[in-house]
Write a protein that holds these residues in place. Structure first.
Motif, PDB file in Angstrom:
ATOM      1  N   HIS A   1      45.327  52.462   9.697  1.00  0.00           N
ATOM      2  CA  HIS A   1      44.252  52.089  10.620  1.00  0.00           C
ATOM      3  C   HIS A   1      42.948  51.794   9.864  1.00  0.00           C
ATOM      4  CE1 HIS A   1      46.061  52.399  14.553  1.00  0.00           C
ATOM      5  NE2 HIS A   1      46.623  53.572  14.245  1.00  0.00           N
ATOM      6  N   SER A   2      42.640  52.605   8.848  1.00  0.00           N
ATOM      7  CA  SER A   2      41.378  52.403   8.129  1.00  0.00           C
ATOM      8  C   SER A   2      41.379  51.073   7.384  1.00  0.00           C
ATOM      9  CB  SER A   2      41.116  53.561   7.164  1.00  0.00           C
ATOM     10  OG  SER A   2      42.152  53.667   6.200  1.00  0.00           O
ATOM     11  N   HIS A   3      42.496  50.713   6.768  1.00  0.00           N
ATOM     12  CA  HIS A   3      42.556  49.443   6.057  1.00  0.00           C
ATOM     13  C   HIS A   3      42.498  48.265   7.024  1.00  0.00           C
ATOM     14  CE1 HIS A   3      44.326  51.024   2.009  1.00  0.00           C
ATOM     15  NE2 HIS A   3      43.328  51.760   2.453  1.00  0.00           N
ATOM     16  N   ALA A   4      43.109  48.447   8.192  1.00  0.00           N
ATOM     17  CA  ALA A   4      43.061  47.373   9.182  1.00  0.00           C
ATOM     18  C   ALA A   4      41.629  47.163   9.685  1.00  0.00           C
ATOM     19  CB  ALA A   4      43.992  47.702  10.350  1.00  0.00           C
ATOM     20  N   VAL A   5      40.932  48.252   9.945  1.00  0.00           N
ATOM     21  CA  VAL A   5      39.537  48.153  10.407  1.00  0.00           C
ATOM     22  C   VAL A   5      38.663  47.566   9.315  1.00  0.00           C
ATOM     23  CG1 VAL A   5      37.505  49.497  11.060  1.00  0.00           C
ATOM     24  CG2 VAL A   5      39.723  49.983  12.120  1.00  0.00           C
ATOM     25  N   THR A   6      38.874  47.988   8.079  1.00  0.00           N
ATOM     26  CA  THR A   6      38.081  47.457   6.966  1.00  0.00           C
ATOM     27  C   THR A   6      38.264  45.955   6.846  1.00  0.00           C
ATOM     28  OG1 THR A   6      38.223  49.540   5.748  1.00  0.00           O
ATOM     29  CG2 THR A   6      37.711  47.565   4.474  1.00  0.00           C
ATOM     30  N   ALA A   7      39.502  45.482   7.011  1.00  0.00           N
ATOM     31  CA  ALA A   7      39.770  44.042   6.937  1.00  0.00           C
ATOM     32  C   ALA A   7      39.012  43.295   8.039  1.00  0.00           C
ATOM     33  CB  ALA A   7      41.264  43.784   7.027  1.00  0.00           C
ATOM     34  N   ARG A   8      38.982  43.878   9.237  1.00  0.00           N
ATOM     35  CA  ARG A   8      38.259  43.238  10.340  1.00  0.00           C
ATOM     36  C   ARG A   8      36.751  43.206  10.072  1.00  0.00           C
ATOM     37  NH1 ARG A   8      39.667  42.298  15.201  1.00  0.00           N
ATOM     38  NH2 ARG A   8      37.908  43.430  16.143  1.00  0.00           N
ATOM     39  N   VAL A   9      36.236  44.308   9.536  1.00  0.00           N
ATOM     40  CA  VAL A   9      34.801  44.358   9.225  1.00  0.00           C
ATOM     41  C   VAL A   9      34.444  43.309   8.174  1.00  0.00           C
ATOM     42  CG1 VAL A   9      32.981  45.764   8.184  1.00  0.00           C
ATOM     43  CG2 VAL A   9      34.530  46.779   9.879  1.00  0.00           C
ATOM     44  N   LYS A  10      35.273  43.185   7.152  1.00  0.00           N
ATOM     45  CA  LYS A  10      35.012  42.212   6.097  1.00  0.00           C
ATOM     46  C   LYS A  10      35.101  40.782   6.621  1.00  0.00           C
ATOM     47  CE  LYS A  10      36.450  45.083   2.186  1.00  0.00           C
ATOM     48  NZ  LYS A  10      37.441  45.272   1.095  1.00  0.00           N
ATOM     49  N   ALA A  11      35.920  40.599   7.656  1.00  0.00           N
ATOM     50  CA  ALA A  11      36.048  39.266   8.252  1.00  0.00           C
ATOM     51  C   ALA A  11      34.957  38.991   9.288  1.00  0.00           C
ATOM     52  CB  ALA A  11      37.422  39.130   8.894  1.00  0.00           C
ATOM     53  N   GLY A  12      34.084  39.995   9.517  1.00  0.00           N
ATOM     54  CA  GLY A  12      33.016  39.833  10.481  1.00  0.00           C
ATOM     55  C   GLY A  12      33.482  39.912  11.915  1.00  0.00           C
ATOM     56  N   GLU A  13      34.615  40.596  12.152  1.00  0.00           N
ATOM     57  CA  GLU A  13      35.211  40.614  13.490  1.00  0.00           C
ATOM     58  C   GLU A  13      35.185  41.991  14.138  1.00  0.00           C
ATOM     59  OE1 GLU A  13      39.127  39.210  12.796  1.00  0.00           O
ATOM     60  OE2 GLU A  13      38.517  37.133  12.384  1.00  0.00           O
ATOM     61  N   GLY A  14      34.629  43.007  13.459  1.00  0.00           N
ATOM     62  CA  GLY A  14      34.653  44.335  14.054  1.00  0.00           C
ATOM     63  C   GLY A  14      33.646  45.259  13.410  1.00  0.00           C
ATOM     64  N   THR A  15      33.668  46.537  13.823  1.00  0.00           N
ATOM     65  CA  THR A  15      32.783  47.560  13.260  1.00  0.00           C
ATOM     66  C   THR A  15      33.612  48.765  12.855  1.00  0.00           C
ATOM     67  OG1 THR A  15      32.358  48.701  15.356  1.00  0.00           O
ATOM     68  CG2 THR A  15      30.945  46.799  14.819  1.00  0.00           C
ATOM     69  N   THR A  16      33.007  49.615  12.046  1.00  0.00           N
ATOM     70  CA  THR A  16      33.727  50.809  11.587  1.00  0.00           C
ATOM     71  C   THR A  16      34.015  51.779  12.728  1.00  0.00           C
ATOM     72  OG1 THR A  16      31.612  51.865  11.023  1.00  0.00           O
ATOM     73  CG2 THR A  16      32.738  50.649   9.275  1.00  0.00           C
ATOM     74  N   ALA A  17      33.240  51.690  13.795  1.00  0.00           N
ATOM     75  CA  ALA A  17      33.483  52.591  14.940  1.00  0.00           C
ATOM     76  C   ALA A  17      34.877  52.409  15.530  1.00  0.00           C
ATOM     77  CB  ALA A  17      32.424  52.347  16.017  1.00  0.00           C
ATOM     78  N   GLU A  18      35.480  51.241  15.325  1.00  0.00           N
ATOM     79  CA  GLU A  18      36.820  50.980  15.849  1.00  0.00           C
ATOM     80  C   GLU A  18      37.866  51.909  15.248  1.00  0.00           C
ATOM     81  OE1 GLU A  18      37.671  46.902  15.217  1.00  0.00           O
ATOM     82  OE2 GLU A  18      35.978  46.173  16.407  1.00  0.00           O
ATOM     83  N   LEU A  19      37.574  52.437  14.060  1.00  0.00           N
ATOM     84  CA  LEU A  19      38.548  53.309  13.412  1.00  0.00           C
ATOM     85  C   LEU A  19      38.798  54.561  14.248  1.00  0.00           C
ATOM     86  CD1 LEU A  19      40.349  54.195  11.077  1.00  0.00           C
ATOM     87  CD2 LEU A  19      38.310  55.037   9.903  1.00  0.00           C
ATOM     88  N   LEU A  20      37.740  55.224  14.671  1.00  0.00           N
ATOM     89  CA  LEU A  20      37.913  56.445  15.475  1.00  0.00           C
ATOM     90  C   LEU A  20      38.578  56.149  16.808  1.00  0.00           C
ATOM     91  CD1 LEU A  20      34.553  58.300  14.740  1.00  0.00           C
ATOM     92  CD2 LEU A  20      36.785  58.617  13.659  1.00  0.00           C
ATOM     93  N   GLU A  21      38.254  54.989  17.387  1.00  0.00           N
ATOM     94  CA  GLU A  21      38.887  54.612  18.656  1.00  0.00           C
ATOM     95  C   GLU A  21      40.402  54.458  18.476  1.00  0.00           C
ATOM     96  OE1 GLU A  21      36.904  51.059  19.754  1.00  0.00           O
ATOM     97  OE2 GLU A  21      34.949  52.013  20.056  1.00  0.00           O
ATOM     98  N   ALA A  22      40.782  53.846  17.357  1.00  0.00           N
ATOM     99  CA  ALA A  22      42.211  53.641  17.091  1.00  0.00           C
ATOM    100  C   ALA A  22      42.925  54.956  16.820  1.00  0.00           C
ATOM    101  CB  ALA A  22      42.386  52.684  15.919  1.00  0.00           C
ATOM    102  N   LEU A  23      42.288  55.826  16.044  1.00  0.00           N
ATOM    103  CA  LEU A  23      42.923  57.098  15.708  1.00  0.00           C
ATOM    104  C   LEU A  23      43.067  58.001  16.923  1.00  0.00           C
ATOM    105  CD1 LEU A  23      41.243  57.943  12.265  1.00  0.00           C
ATOM    106  CD2 LEU A  23      43.536  57.018  12.681  1.00  0.00           C
ATOM    107  N   GLN A  24      42.109  57.941  17.818  1.00  0.00           N
ATOM    108  CA  GLN A  24      42.165  58.803  18.991  1.00  0.00           C
ATOM    109  C   GLN A  24      43.375  58.493  19.871  1.00  0.00           C
ATOM    110  OE1 GLN A  24      38.542  58.855  21.277  1.00  0.00           O
ATOM    111  NE2 GLN A  24      39.003  60.868  22.153  1.00  0.00           N
ATOM    112  N   ARG A  25      43.861  57.279  19.770  1.00  0.00           N
ATOM    113  CA  ARG A  25      45.039  56.887  20.560  1.00  0.00           C
ATOM    114  C   ARG A  25      46.346  57.316  19.908  1.00  0.00           C
ATOM    115  NH1 ARG A  25      41.715  52.112  21.109  1.00  0.00           N
ATOM    116  NH2 ARG A  25      42.852  51.111  19.405  1.00  0.00           N
ATOM    117  N   GLU A  26      46.309  57.773  18.676  1.00  0.00           N
ATOM    118  CA  GLU A  26      47.523  58.159  17.962  1.00  0.00           C
ATOM    119  C   GLU A  26      48.000  59.554  18.397  1.00  0.00           C
ATOM    120  OE1 GLU A  26      49.553  56.736  15.880  1.00  0.00           O
ATOM    121  OE2 GLU A  26      48.499  54.818  15.631  1.00  0.00           O
ATOM    122  N   SER A  27      49.300  59.710  18.520  1.00  0.00           N
ATOM    123  CA  SER A  27      49.876  60.995  18.935  1.00  0.00           C
ATOM    124  C   SER A  27      49.614  62.102  17.921  1.00  0.00           C
ATOM    125  CB  SER A  27      51.381  60.838  19.150  1.00  0.00           C
ATOM    126  OG  SER A  27      52.010  60.418  17.939  1.00  0.00           O
ATOM    127  N   ALA A  28      49.419  61.727  16.646  1.00  0.00           N
ATOM    128  CA  ALA A  28      49.197  62.723  15.598  1.00  0.00           C
ATOM    129  C   ALA A  28      47.944  63.553  15.841  1.00  0.00           C
ATOM    130  CB  ALA A  28      49.113  62.041  14.230  1.00  0.00           C
TER     131      ALA A  28
END
Length: 498
Positions: free
Chosen positions: A419-446
């Motif tokens: 998830h962190s690498h995916a979010v980083t790729a989006r941030v570098k592409a100008g398509e997202g923010t780092t806050a998306e990482l926590l949103e993605a992790l919160q949805r994980e069963s782990a």
């Protein structure tokens, strides 16, 4: 006629080093030290009962000693230069120059000695004094940097490994890393200073044969002479070299230059960190009201102090190799190919180290007024950078909580990594923010078994570990003893020549 402004001026003298260090390694100080060494030798020989050829009367009279003592400082450099041009020997030139003003003591000057009696012993005296000055200045740097560390011990900032954002530390905790290097350097400089021995009175090849002849075969008096001269020149604690050739072992020079190089390494590391922080606009070095950063780019605010410190440190780091080559190529009891290069690298090592410490002290000393305030911490910039990367920092605490709740550590790690690498790729592409990482992790069963919001919602201060406590403990255990030891010299400042 050539004027001083027409010839090369060593920048260490004209631009960087202190007047105190420059004068110590100047010609007058050296030759005045030579005369004091001649006086100490003559006094010691007289006190040990050196007799004239008749075997009854004193070889050295009090009148001769008094005459010699009255001419310790009246060095005529021009007259000595005339003698040296004729004799092609610097020590003999100054013996003659002394004889010109003190004719009554000509026959007792340099009695039984070789040139290295004055040249080597003088170098050891000057090196010890220089080490003492460097220790005092370094202690002031440590004191000022420790104040900076305590001031900012609670300020969260991004840590960096591989110059990539890592877990949070504090501005003050980072400063303890610089401090500890300097503390190690101070210990080494003190050790070299306190253990530096005196060459003493060893004669032409270190056998003391000339002194044994003067004292008519009395070995005990020759041994006592060695110790007495050392005592008169202030080396009673460190003592004398147990053995020498014509010179003291040039390995001593390498050990001292290695210690200076160690300090240069620490200063270079600190200066590099400051330059990187200046690039990030998190910490700025002092910048005066009318200071110009660039002749073309008027907006520039270059970290010129840190850059200069790094540059001079690099110069120091190149000198030990020459000293090592000198040690390696000394033939038997001595060869003169050490002389010319030592005239360069020994004084310049101390001058450059003095210059590095003056810059370091200028960098970190807090001063009053709108200008020259020491290191400036830009809290808003630091806080902004922390907020940007805090979602990544939170993941380590989330992982530990998940493992404590029964999850497999490696599986949780893989979830965070993807998830962190995916979010980083989006941030570098100008398509997202780092806050998306926590949103993605919160949805994980782990992470379903933990209080995700409580962990992710903590303030940056909760992610700095024991940084504030480590600062306090380090200052108490390692800095306070230094402050007590150097209390009489702390608080000094250093203004740059240019």
């Amino acid at each position: 006629m050539t004027q001083p402004t027409d010839v090369y001026d060593n920048p260490l003298i004209g631009r960087y080093a202190s007047t105190e260090m420059a004068e110590r390694w100047g010609p007058l100080r050296k030759f005045r030290t030579w005369r004091r060494l001649w006086l100490a030798l003559a006094e010691a020989e007289a006190e040990l009962g050196l007799l004239a050829d008749d075997g009854k009367s004193p070889r050295i009279t009090q009148a001769q000693l008094q005459e010699l003592a009255s001419h310790l400082d009246d060095i005529d450099l021009k007259r000595a230069a005339v003698h040296e041009k004729r004799l092609r020997h610097d020590v003999m030139a100054h013996i003659h120059a002394l004889g010109d003003v003190a004719p009554g003591c000509k026959e007792i000057v340099h009695l039984g000695a070789t040139s290295c009696y004055v040249t080597d012993n003088a170098d050891l005296i000057l090196m010890r004094e220089s080490l003492n000055q460097l220790c005092a200045t370094l202690a002031s740097v440590i004191d000022a940097l420790a104040t900076f560390s305590k001031t900012w011990k609670d300020e969260p900032t991004l840590g960096f490994t591989h110059f990539q954002p890592a877990q949070l530390t504090t501005v003050g905790k980072r400063a303890t890393l610089w401090l500890f290097d300097f503390v190690l350097d101070l210990k080494e400089l003190e050790r070299r200073r306190d253990k530096l021995p005196f060459r003493g009175a060893k004669g032409t090849t270190g056998t003391q044969a000339s002194f044994l002849a003067l004292f008519r075969g009395d070995h005990e008096k020759v041994k006592a002479l060695d110790q007495l001269v050392a005592k008169k020149m202030g080396f009673e604690n460190a003592g004398v070299f147990p053995v020498t050739g014509q010179t003291y072992s040039r390995k001593i020079d390498t050990q001292i230059l290695d210690a200076l190089n160690g300090l240069a390494q620490s200063a270079h590391k600190w200066g590099t960190d400051l330059r990187l922080l200046a690039h990030r606009q998190e910490v700025d070095e002092p910048f005066e009201a009318e200071q110009i950063g660039s002749s073309a780019m008027a907006y520039k605010r270059n970290p010129m102090r840190a850059e200069r410190m790094c540059s001079l440190a690099r110069f120091i780091s190149g000198l030990p190799a020459m000293a090592a080559n000198t040690v390696s190529t000394q033939w038997f009891e001595r060869t003169l190919d050490d002389s010319a290069c030592r005239r360069l690298y020994v004084p310049q090592a101390f001058l450059a180290t003095d210059a590095v410490l003056r810059i370091a002290l200028n960098l970190v000393t807090q001063r009053t007024g709108p200008d020259n305030r020491g290191l400036m911490v830009n809290r808003p910039v630091i806080a902004k950078n922390v907020r940007e990367y805090l979602p990544y920092m939170v993941t380590e605490n989330l992982m530990m909580a998940a493992v404590q709740a029964g999850e497999d550590r490696q599986e949780v790690h893989e979830v965070v990594r993807q998830h962190s690498h995916a979010v980083t790729a989006r941030v570098k592409a100008g398509e997202g923010t780092t806050a998306e990482l926590l949103e993605a992790l919160q949805r994980e069963s782990a992470f379903k078994k933990i209080d995700f919001a409580a962990i992710a919602g903590q303030a940056p201060r909760e992610f700095v570990g024991r940084s504030p406590e480590q600062v306090e403990e380090f200052l108490a255990d390692h800095i306070e003893p230094i402050r007590k030891r150097y209390a009489s010299v702390l608080g000094k400042t250093a203004e740059l020549h240019v």
